[in-house]
Scaffold this active site. Structure first.
Site, mmCIF file in Angstrom:
data_model
loop_
_atom_site.group_PDB
_atom_site.id
_atom_site.type_symbol
_atom_site.label_atom_id
_atom_site.label_comp_id
_atom_site.label_asym_id
_atom_site.label_seq_id
_atom_site.Cartn_x
_atom_site.Cartn_y
_atom_site.Cartn_z
ATOM 1 N N ARG A 167 0.813 -1.221 0.000
ATOM 2 C CA ARG A 167 0.000 0.000 0.000
ATOM 3 C C ARG A 167 0.843 1.266 0.000
ATOM 4 N NH1 ARG A 167 -4.106 1.988 4.867
ATOM 5 N NH2 ARG A 167 -5.653 3.043 3.543
ATOM 6 N N SER B 254 -7.465 6.692 -0.164
ATOM 7 C CA SER B 254 -7.009 5.306 -0.225
ATOM 8 C C SER B 254 -7.929 4.527 0.689
ATOM 9 C CB SER B 254 -5.560 5.193 0.244
ATOM 10 O OG SER B 254 -5.166 3.836 0.337
ATOM 11 N N SER B 255 -8.688 3.596 0.113
ATOM 12 C CA SER B 255 -9.734 2.920 0.871
ATOM 13 C C SER B 255 -9.161 2.050 1.989
ATOM 14 C CB SER B 255 -10.578 2.039 -0.056
ATOM 15 O OG SER B 255 -11.231 2.816 -1.036
ATOM 16 N N MET B 256 -10.007 1.758 2.948
ATOM 17 C CA MET B 256 -9.674 0.863 4.049
ATOM 18 C C MET B 256 -9.225 -0.489 3.486
ATOM 19 S SD MET B 256 -12.294 -0.202 7.075
ATOM 20 C CE MET B 256 -11.918 -1.493 8.257
ATOM 21 N N PRO B 257 -8.036 -0.991 3.822
ATOM 22 C CA PRO B 257 -7.538 -2.232 3.232
ATOM 23 C C PRO B 257 -8.488 -3.421 3.347
ATOM 24 C CG PRO B 257 -5.751 -1.100 4.304
ATOM 25 C CD PRO B 257 -6.993 -0.322 4.637
#
Length: 382
Positions: free
Chosen positions: A26, A90-93
């Protein structure tokens, strides 16, 4: 423990995706200036976290299972404080890996991603499927250009397109999968043409009233699509589908509350309608309606309901220790009655969670259902 092993240990990441997540970390796709959020989607940090000024805080945020906002107000906002509306992140993993699991890709499949963002999700798909099988579209040219730079540095080269992700793409053929990384209020018709029969559309979908969940739709030979919601979500809305919320003056039309409203009382507490699943279940039934809360110093508040056509409104007053609550309604629709009827239907059905709801999409619109496509939900409004 790194982010990928942590996601694997939690059960969110499946073993087939682990090599890709380790190969495409990420941090390669997170901008240097971010506002860390929390699992529900809200932005926690009042001030920016800068990699240059506080690298430890930046790395801690990047390696946490939280969303990271990097753009406010469609790029118009500058400065270190939060802007008005977050517009790219950046979306939640956990959500990233869960939606990729929903996508159920295999070698050789072609995937269209709507919403390039940082480029991380496109990178994961490109590593798994090959650059030539991934197309990603982003409405913001600056966001797309920055993602292109990150992808190049990571040694990946999916096709990047700048444009309206809801309008379709000419001359690219059909895809096996379409994944949106932004929320929609309705499935754009071109998506069902872009995905081959038997293919899948995976997208967060939120109601006008509130609440949101990821829907997984299988496209049929006749151009319709049907599928279930898989989990709760909280994504930024696709820019072309953002709602315009009229001001209070558009409803009261120069009069003071309660204007021409009719008073009544209810035993349903307005507070019982406010959870994410409550809003979702209500919103699937009550169309063309949204709410705001007017809060007071003593902790009480008024729940305002509005029809999107400005013809109807309602209020419901919440006060502590009350067992009945005053309601005022005006206009051709009795909005509180609709909301209460929808909530009581959901309550009588055993308060089903997101995963029991589904959606059928046709050229005529959306039809929500519970457990089976034949078990359609009651509908109010348009």
């Amino acid at each position: 423990m790194g982010l990928a092993p942590a996601l694997l240990a939690s059960g969110a990441l499946t073993s087939d995706w682990l090599p890709t997540f380790e190969a495409v970390p990420r941090h390669l796709f997170v901008p240097d200036r971010i506002w860390p959020g929390k699992a529900g989607g809200a932005v926690q940090a009042e001030q920016v976290v800068s990699r240059a000024d506080d690298p430890d805080a930046w790395w801690e945020a990047v390696n946490s299972d939280i969303p990271l906002t990097f753009q406010w107000d469609d790029g118009e906002h500058t400065g270190n404080a939060k802007g008005t509306t977050p517009s790219s992140s950046s979306s939640m993993p956990t959500m990233v890996v869960s939606m990729l699991a929903d996508l159920d890709v295999d070698a050789g499949m072609r995937v269209l991603e709507v919403g390039t963002g940082t480029g991380w999700n496109a990178a994961l798909l490109a590593h798994r499927l090959g650059d030539e099988n991934v197309v990603t579209i982003e409405v913001d040219a600056d966001v797309s250009a920055a993602a292109a730079t990150r992808l190049e540095r990571a040694g990946l080269n999916p096709r990047l397109v700048v444009g309206d992700g809801g309008a379709g793409l000419a001359n690219l053929g059909q895809f096996d999968r379409l994944e949106a990384t932004c929320s929609i209020a309705r499935v754009p018709a071109p998506w069902l043409e872009l995905v081959r029969p038997g293919g899948l559309v995976v997208s967060p979908l939120g109601t006008e009233y509130g609440g949101e969940a990821v829907v997984r739709l299988a496209v049929r030979e006749d151009g319709t699509a049907v599928g279930r919601f898989t989990r709760s979500s909280a994504f930024m809305r696709m820019r072309q589908q953002r709602s315009t919320r009229p001001p209070l003056a558009a409803y009261l039309k120069g009069k003071s509350w309660p204007a021409d409203g009719e008073r009544s009382f209810t035993r349903l507490s307005p507070a019982d309608t406010g959870d994410w699943i409550d809003q979702f279940a209500i919103g699937l039934q009550v169309r063309g309606c949204f709410w705001r809360a007017e809060r007071y110093r003593d902790g009480s508040y008024t729940l305002w309901l509005y029809s999107t056509d400005t013809a109807s409104w309602a209020t419901a007053d919440w006060e502590a220790e009350r067992t009945t609550y005053e309601v005022v309604q005006s206009g051709p629709r009795r909005l509180w009655d609709e909301v209460e009827t929808a909530w009581r239907w959901w309550n009588a059905a055993g308060r089903p969670d997101f995963e029991r709801f589904g959606l059928t999409v046709t050229p005529d619109g959306h039809t929500p259902w519970l457990d089976d496509p034949a078990n359609t939900l009651p509908q109010f409004g348009k």
